[in-house]
Design a protein around this motif. Structure first.
Motif, PDB file in Angstrom:
ATOM      1  N   GLY A 138      24.905  41.605  39.772  1.00 28.49           N
ATOM      2  CA  GLY A 138      25.493  40.657  38.848  1.00 28.49           C
ATOM      3  C   GLY A 138      24.672  40.339  37.615  1.00 28.49           C
ATOM      4  O   GLY A 138      25.041  39.455  36.845  1.00 28.49           O
TER       5      GLY A 138
ATOM      6  N   HIS B  74      29.903  44.183  41.836  1.00 26.23           N
ATOM      7  CA  HIS B  74      29.018  44.566  40.726  1.00 26.23           C
ATOM      8  C   HIS B  74      29.193  43.656  39.509  1.00 26.23           C
ATOM      9  O   HIS B  74      28.426  43.760  38.548  1.00 26.23           O
ATOM     10  N   TYR B  75      30.180  42.790  39.541  1.00 26.16           N
ATOM     11  CA  TYR B  75      30.467  41.940  38.391  1.00 26.16           C
ATOM     12  C   TYR B  75      30.229  40.454  38.670  1.00 26.16           C
ATOM     13  O   TYR B  75      30.264  39.643  37.762  1.00 26.16           O
TER      14      TYR B  75
ATOM     15  N   THR C  28      24.109  42.064  34.834  1.00 24.98           N
ATOM     16  CA  THR C  28      24.783  42.340  33.558  1.00 24.98           C
ATOM     17  C   THR C  28      25.800  41.246  33.243  1.00 24.98           C
ATOM     18  O   THR C  28      25.996  40.877  32.093  1.00 24.98           O
ATOM     19  N   PHE C  29      26.432  40.729  34.283  1.00 27.27           N
ATOM     20  CA  PHE C  29      27.374  39.637  34.071  1.00 27.27           C
ATOM     21  C   PHE C  29      26.667  38.403  33.527  1.00 27.27           C
ATOM     22  O   PHE C  29      27.213  37.673  32.710  1.00 27.27           O
TER      23      PHE C  29
ATOM     24  N   GLU D 289      34.632  47.248  43.974  1.00 24.16           N
ATOM     25  CA  GLU D 289      33.889  47.176  42.718  1.00 24.16           C
ATOM     26  C   GLU D 289      33.481  45.763  42.317  1.00 24.16           C
ATOM     27  O   GLU D 289      32.510  45.587  41.582  1.00 24.16           O
TER      28      GLU D 289
ATOM     29  N   CYS E 116      37.105  47.178  33.860  1.00 23.41           N
ATOM     30  CA  CYS E 116      35.946  46.278  33.946  1.00 23.41           C
ATOM     31  C   CYS E 116      36.288  44.928  33.332  1.00 23.41           C
ATOM     32  O   CYS E 116      35.952  43.874  33.874  1.00 23.41           O
ATOM     33  N   ASN E 117      36.946  44.974  32.190  1.00 17.78           N
ATOM     34  CA  ASN E 117      37.289  43.742  31.484  1.00 17.78           C
ATOM     35  C   ASN E 117      38.179  42.844  32.338  1.00 17.78           C
ATOM     36  O   ASN E 117      38.001  41.625  32.377  1.00 17.78           O
TER      37      ASN E 117
ATOM     38  N   ARG F 162      38.329  42.688  35.616  1.00 17.68           N
ATOM     39  CA  ARG F 162      37.579  42.079  36.721  1.00 17.68           C
ATOM     40  C   ARG F 162      36.763  40.880  36.234  1.00 17.68           C
ATOM     41  O   ARG F 162      36.754  39.822  36.856  1.00 17.68           O
ATOM     42  N   ILE F 163      36.067  41.064  35.130  1.00 18.21           N
ATOM     43  CA  ILE F 163      35.216  39.982  34.621  1.00 18.21           C
ATOM     44  C   ILE F 163      36.070  38.795  34.198  1.00 18.21           C
ATOM     45  O   ILE F 163      35.713  37.641  34.433  1.00 18.21           O
TER      46      ILE F 163
ATOM     47  N   HIS G 170      31.153  46.672  30.005  1.00 17.65           N
ATOM     48  CA  HIS G 170      32.327  45.924  30.445  1.00 17.65           C
ATOM     49  C   HIS G 170      33.429  45.884  29.386  1.00 17.65           C
ATOM     50  O   HIS G 170      34.289  44.999  29.399  1.00 17.65           O
TER      51      HIS G 170
END
Length: 993
Positions: free
Chosen positions: A491, A374-375, A493-494, A371, A341-342, A344-345, A569
């Motif tokens: 998006g 979602h970010y 949460t981002f 995926e 996750c980290n 991707r962000i 994340h």
């Protein structure tokens, strides 16, 4: 006229713009009809070679012509004449009539190369030449080095039979003859893509520039990496054939969408110009390996045969990819098995930050991912789903054919668009505006409405160019895809993380919190506004989130509304709910156990914030003052404060600077020598690479400073500054022989003991006969001692002859003195320009001078009191001998006894023995390393695994410093590791920039 030697395959096709260029040159000829005959000749040459030349605009033509005229006007005819004999050998006739042989070299072809690399314009002359080896070679010479007559280094295969200055004059004469005899010009832009000319908002011309194949390695430093690595083959088929070759692969609306998005990527600069930018990121899902392959083939603009970029690359590598992109679609693969996750962000954040930069070139970005959607923040992504069987019907052979056919189609599309820019510009503007008006009520977001209008209009454009019928299903599919993307809520949460990141940067910059390191001296007070830094973790009490962050983050209603996205994340480190049990130390040094929120902050804050955090957590080593006579500033922190070392006699004054080229080593050394000179310290610079020439020093030091503090001694013009065989009257024969042996043997790296013994034998004879000069020594080595093996005699003689030959020929040994006599005639800094023998990767002359200085200090200490401090500077020593017994190793070990401080730089940390030599420096300065030196650098700095990320964050001019640094709280010097930026003098040109 010499024919242009063309290194770039099909360069005429790649960059030809003959008709337009002829019109431009005709206009130039008309405008400047009153200029000199030489200028008219130059214009005629440019016109004659127009079919080989690409010109971006009139300004480029004027600039090139001006450069050539300037170079011609600076030509010095001099007193020497050069001529070929019937065998092709060049002879020189001096002003006194004396004739001497120069050597054999023949220029076969040439052209002027005008290119742009990393935003800097390069003007060079490319020459193909032949020597006695019968094999042609190619060399590239910057025009600035032609006027300076620094030419021999560009012709390593030119075997001369004369002095270097004669050979340089000969080459200068040959090159100037080329330039004056109408050589051709080739212009290479920095990026492949589209170039537009516009007046009052209306396009007057356009050109698609792109190579057709790769170029050879000699051009690496002169043609930009993007232009070298990104190319499309020339169009060889008709429009109908191109369409037929691709149309059979357009089996569904998905393929049409991908092709349309790729076409929009090629029009990125144009779309930015008319203010119709698309949503910045496309995310395409896949259900099979075959689907991944087909998606990449359709979306990529260049190098379709290669895999798309992977998110496993570092943030630095990703940023470099983005910097090299223009008018294309950058495709990245997100493997859900290996990507976190980290990661991707971090990638999304880098891309969005980069594309928001005003200096960013225009391009599209596409992720092949299941995926990434979602970010992505809202309104920042288009999400396209592919079917279960997508891509499975094609073989590897068909993939290969499709790649080649799409390459040809995309080049035809780009060239046709540019060739009819007036027609297609009007078509696109009208279509986009009409669709936006019609669909305004369909989309709630202006960005999605504009993207729909742009993609539908680009679809209509390539249909028009290739005469394709409209597919109504595609229009429906495009609209549904964009509406679904607009309404996707993945998006949010981002957005929380993005808000938290911005606030954290702002709060640290504003100094809202006290920042301390986690150690026994931290004096932590519970309930205070204190943030604790521990490696890559930032720890704080939950109340800080509640009081400072929560009121500003509208997407979160509670503290958990902030912590949950951070945890999801992988930014949050916790073992007890959302907390991490931590041991802190109060003002009495007592351990206190508390639960704190622990955040991995390195990917949430900017590099500037990281610098501020480091500065705050090392504040005891920084001061606002630099006027203390014994304090030497080395670096500055984010607040402009200084850190450095004390200049204490008898302490280790060696400094070693490492890092890859271009990150700031030489600038650091220049500023360091300047500050030493200001503190009345003597500085001796050995320059064998022109790193410290007057021209280079003026880039980082003021002209006033150079005039006041720096002397220049060019050995090629003035001879050696000192006599390497200077005889000390109070030395015995044995001691004097050993002294000379230490000095002269530096020209014989890796010599055997037998060779050293033979050298000392010859030196002893010179000392006994009181004939201590280089010519006598060479004679003794060659003619005396018949009992010595011929191979030993020849080996020693040839090594020394290479070094001493020019010194003897120029009679430079007649007026030399000892080091103290020489330095008395110099300013605080003396730059000794050393021309080392050609084809020698090590520096025998520099090493002999170093050894001579070392022996001078040893003698001075024996005979006199008050040994002065000498600070020696040598740049780029990575090819030097650093083994035990070398002069550098010897000075590193014993220099402190004789008040010698060695300041050296190298691009990498080599073997264990070499790195041991370098680590003997009292101060080690580490700029960004290459990949092979990163681990050694981390070990030298004692960085833990959680701190390794700090190495990757180093920017230009930023460094780690490890060694004895002054602690301003205790007023002592202690071993420490800090980070900072090169400490520039107030009047440095870099400071003004």
């Amino acid at each position: 006229m010499m024919n242009a030697y063309n290194p770039i395959q099909n360069v005429n096709t790649i960059i030809a713009e003959r008709d337009h260029f002829k019109v431009r040159c005709s206009q130039l000829e008309k405008d400047f009809s009153m200029q000199s005959q030489n200028y008219q000749s130059q214009l005629s040459a440019i016109m004659h070679e127009a079919y080989e030349t690409h010109k971006v605009d009139l300004k480029t033509i004027e600039q090139l012509s001006g450069t050539i005229e300037s170079l011609k006007s600076q030509r010095e005819l001099g007193s020497r004449e050069f001529n070929y004999d019937s065998l092709g050998t060049i002879w020189c006739r001096e002003a006194n009539g004396k004739k001497k042989e120069v050597g054999y070299i023949k220029f076969i072809g040439s052209f002027i190369l005008y290119s742009t690399v990393d935003g800097e314009q390069h003007e060079s002359v490319v020459i193909e030449y032949a020597t006695t080896t019968k094999k042609s070679e190619t060399t590239i010479i910057p025009i600035k080095d032609i006027s300076a007559k620094r030419l021999m280094k560009y012709f390593p295969f030119f075997r001369t039979k004369c002095k270097n200055d004669v050979a340089n004059d000969c080459l200068y004469n040959l090159i100037m003859n080329i330039i004056e005899n109408k050589t051709s010009i080739i212009v290479i832009p920095e990026f492949p893509g589209m170039i537009f000319r516009a007046k009052d908002g209306v396009f007057t011309g356009a050109k698609f520039t792109c190579g057709e194949s790769n170029v050879c390695g000699i051009y690496d430093d002169f043609i930009s990496e993007p232009y070298q690595n990104k190319y499309l083959p020339a169009v060889r088929n008709t429009c109908e054939t191109i369409l037929a070759n691709v149309e059979k692969y357009l089996k569904s609306v998905t393929e049409i969408f991908l092709l349309t998005y790729a076409c929009a990527g090629m029009l990125s600069t144009y779309l930015e110009y008319i203010h119709c930018n698309c949503i910045p990121i496309l995310s395409v899902s896949f259900l099979s390996i075959e689907a991944k392959q087909l998606i990449g083939i359709f979306l990529k603009t260049y190098n379709r045969d290669k895999q798309p970029y992977s998110l496993t690359m570092s943030n630095y590598e990703l940023t470099n990819v983005l910097k090299q992109s223009k008018d294309e679609t950058v495709v990245l693969i997100d493997d859900t098995v290996s990507e976190t996750c980290n990661k991707r962000i971090k990638a999304i954040d880098s891309i969005l930050n980069f594309k928001s930069d005003i200096a960013c070139k225009a391009f599209n970005v596409a992720f092949i991912s299941n995926e990434i959607q979602h970010y992505l923040p809202q309104e920042m992504g288009i999400f396209l789903e592919t079917s279960e069987n997508f891509g499975k019907e094609y073989s590897e052979k068909e993939h290969f054919e499709l790649s080649n056919n799409l390459d040809e189609m995309m080049r035809y599309f780009a060239e046709t668009f540019c060739g009819h820019i007036d027609e297609y510009d009007a078509f696109l503007r009208k279509n986009i505006e009409m669709i936006k008006m019609a669909e305004k009520s369909t989309f709630s977001s202006d960005r999605f409405c504009t993207t729909y209008a742009v993609l539908l209009s680009v679809y209509a454009l390539w249909k028009r160019i290739f005469h394709v019928e409209t597919n109504l299903d595609f229009e429906k599919h495009l609209k549904k895809t964009l509406l679904d993307s607009q309404n996707f809520e993945g998006g949010k949460t981002f957005s929380v993380i993005d808000s938290f990141s911005k606030l954290l940067n702002n709060f640290v910059t504003e100094g809202k919190f006290q920042v301390v390191k986690l150690d026994r001296e931290m004096k932590y007070e519970r309930g205070s506004d204190t943030i604790i830094v521990d490696g890559d973790l930032m720890l704080m009490e939950e109340r800080i989130l509640k009081n400072y962050f929560l009121p500003e983050i509208t997407e979160a209603q509670t503290v958990n509304g902030i912590l949950n996205p951070l945890a999801k994340h992988e930014y949050l480190v916790a073992t007890n709910g959302h907390k991490k049990p931590t041991t802190v130390y109060d003002s009495d040094g007592m351990a206190v156990h508390i639960n704190l929120v622990a955040v991995r902050y390195c990917d949430l804050v900017t590099s500037e914030t990281i610098k501020r955090i480091d500065s705050l957590s090392n504040k005891e080593y920084f001061t606002d003052r630099t006027d203390e006579s014994d304090f030497l500033p080395l670096v500055q922190n984010a607040f402009g404060q200084y850190a450095g070392q004390m200049l204490i006699e008898g302490e280790n004054q060696h400094r070693c600077i490492t890092g890859i080229s271009g990150m700031g080593k030489t600038v650091f050394m220049t500023q360091l020598m300047a500050r030493l000179a200001q503190k009345e310290k003597r500085v001796i610079v050995f320059d064998s690479s022109d790193s410290f020439s007057k021209e280079e020093l003026e880039k980082s030091l003021s002209k006033e400073f150079i005039e006041q503090y720096i002397s220049f001694h060019d050995i090629s013009k003035l001879g050696l500054p000192v006599d390497l065989m200077y005889k000390y009257q109070d030395y015995s024969v044995t001691k004097q022989t050993n002294c000379f042996g230490e000095i002269i043997s530096q020209a014989m790296p890796n010599a055997s003991q037998i060779q050293i013994n033979f050298l000392k034998k010859a030196l002893k004879e010179c000392v006994v006969e009181n004939e201590c000069n280089y010519e006598i020594l060479l004679f003794v080595l060659k003619e005396d001692f018949p009992e010595v093996n011929d191979s030993t005699r020849y080996s020693v003689y040839s090594k020394l002859n290479d070094v001493f030959e020019e010194i003897i020929e120029c009679n430079h040994n007649e007026s030399m003195a000892d080091w103290y006599t020489f330095l008395e005639s110099c300013k605080n800094i003396v730059v000794i320009k050393v021309d080392e023998p050609s084809m020698n990767t090590q520096r025998p002359l520099t090493n002999m001078l170093l050894s001579s200085l070392f022996q001078t200090q040893k003698h001075r200490k024996m005979t006199q009191e008050g040994l002065p401090q000498f600070n020696i500077f040598i740049d780029e020593i990575q090819n030097e001998n650093l083994e035990k017994g070398s002069i550098i190793s010897q000075i590193m070990r014993e220099g402190r006894k004789y008040n010698l401080g060695l300041n050296i730089s190298t691009q990498f940390i080599g073997s264990i023995r070499e790195s041991h030599t370098l680590r003997q420096a009292g101060i080690n300065v580490y700029f960004k390393p290459d990949s092979s030196s990163k681990r050694a650098m981390a070990d030298a700095l004692n960085l833990s695994k959680k701190d390794l990320w700090k190495i990757d964050k180093l920017g230009k001019g930023e460094c780690f410093i490890h060694g004895l640094m002054k602690n301003f709280e205790t007023d002592t010097q202690e071993e420490a590791t800090i980070t900072g930026k090169t400490c520039l003098l107030p009047d440095s040109p870099f400071t003004r920039k």
